[in-house]
Design an enzyme around this catalytic site. Structure first.
Site, short mmCIF file in Angstrom:
data_model
loop_
_atom_site.label_atom_id
_atom_site.label_comp_id
_atom_site.label_asym_id
_atom_site.label_seq_id
_atom_site.Cartn_x
_atom_site.Cartn_y
_atom_site.Cartn_z
N ASN A 157 33.65 42.65 45.62
CA ASN A 157 34.79 43.42 46.06
C ASN A 157 34.31 44.51 47.02
OD1 ASN A 157 36.84 45.58 46.10
ND2 ASN A 157 37.93 44.36 44.59
N ILE A 197 40.16 40.96 45.88
CA ILE A 197 40.75 41.79 46.92
C ILE A 197 41.84 42.66 46.31
CG2 ILE A 197 42.04 41.80 49.10
CD1 ILE A 197 40.75 39.06 49.71
N ASP A 198 41.64 43.97 46.38
CA ASP A 198 42.64 44.93 45.91
C ASP A 198 43.55 45.28 47.07
OD1 ASP A 198 41.43 44.97 43.41
OD2 ASP A 198 40.21 46.73 43.86
N VAL A 199 44.85 45.20 46.82
CA VAL A 199 45.83 45.46 47.87
C VAL A 199 46.72 46.63 47.46
CG1 VAL A 199 47.74 44.50 49.21
CG2 VAL A 199 45.81 43.04 48.56
N ALA A 218 42.26 47.72 49.91
CA ALA A 218 41.68 48.96 49.40
C ALA A 218 40.36 48.62 48.72
CB ALA A 218 42.62 49.63 48.43
#
Length: 158
Positions: free
Chosen positions: A9, A35-37, A48
């Protein structure tokens, strides 16, 4: 040496080459990119990093495609705004990404019911859905309890 899964990540923000290097060494089947959104005040999604602390100007779709092309064997999409809310997955975001990339997509963040699982699996092209809060209940001062829903898990045809 081999690994079943390596999840990447935040390290990719400053060292994107690591994705390709690890994929070449261990095989793409062992590499999951998480994947942080999050969303801007104008409701525009962005990638993010560091648990949402580091904001970027990167589109989640563009980042997903880059990761797919550079060795990701799976991509896990977590909507920060839905995470832990039990209000359902970010279906539109996940639908767009899962339709556009050639890599299996895992939906994450927001599952609160069996219907949420049905919706994400029926209305998107994901290959998996994470749902930890659905099965775990935690109350302050108590341990984590396993909470299995008392309904049959739907059989989904992929």
């Amino acid at each position: 040496q081999s690994f079943e899964k390596i999840i990447l990540n935040s390290e990719l923000q400053n060292n994107f080459k690591l994705l390709n290097d690890l994929s070449n060494y261990f095989g793409s089947q062992a590499i999951t990119v998480s994947i942080d959104v999050d969303y801007s005040f104008l409701n525009i999604p962005y990638v993010a990093f560091k648990g949402g602390i580091n904001k970027s100007k990167i589109s989640p779709l563009k980042w997903s495609k880059m990761c797919s092309l550079n060795g990701a064997g799976e991509i896990m999409i977590t909507s920060i705004k839905n995470e832990g809310t039990w209000k359902g997955y970010d279906i539109e975001l996940i639908k767009q990404i899962s339709k556009e990339v050639n890599t299996p997509v895992i939906a994450n963040g927001g599952a609160g019911s069996i219907n949420d699982l049905k919706n994400i699996l029926n209305f998107t092209d994901v290959t998996a859905a994470a749902a930890s809060s659905l099965f775990l209940f935690q109350k302050k001062g108590m341990g984590v309890l396993v909470n299995f829903p008392n309904v049959d898990v739907p059989k989904i045809q992929l």
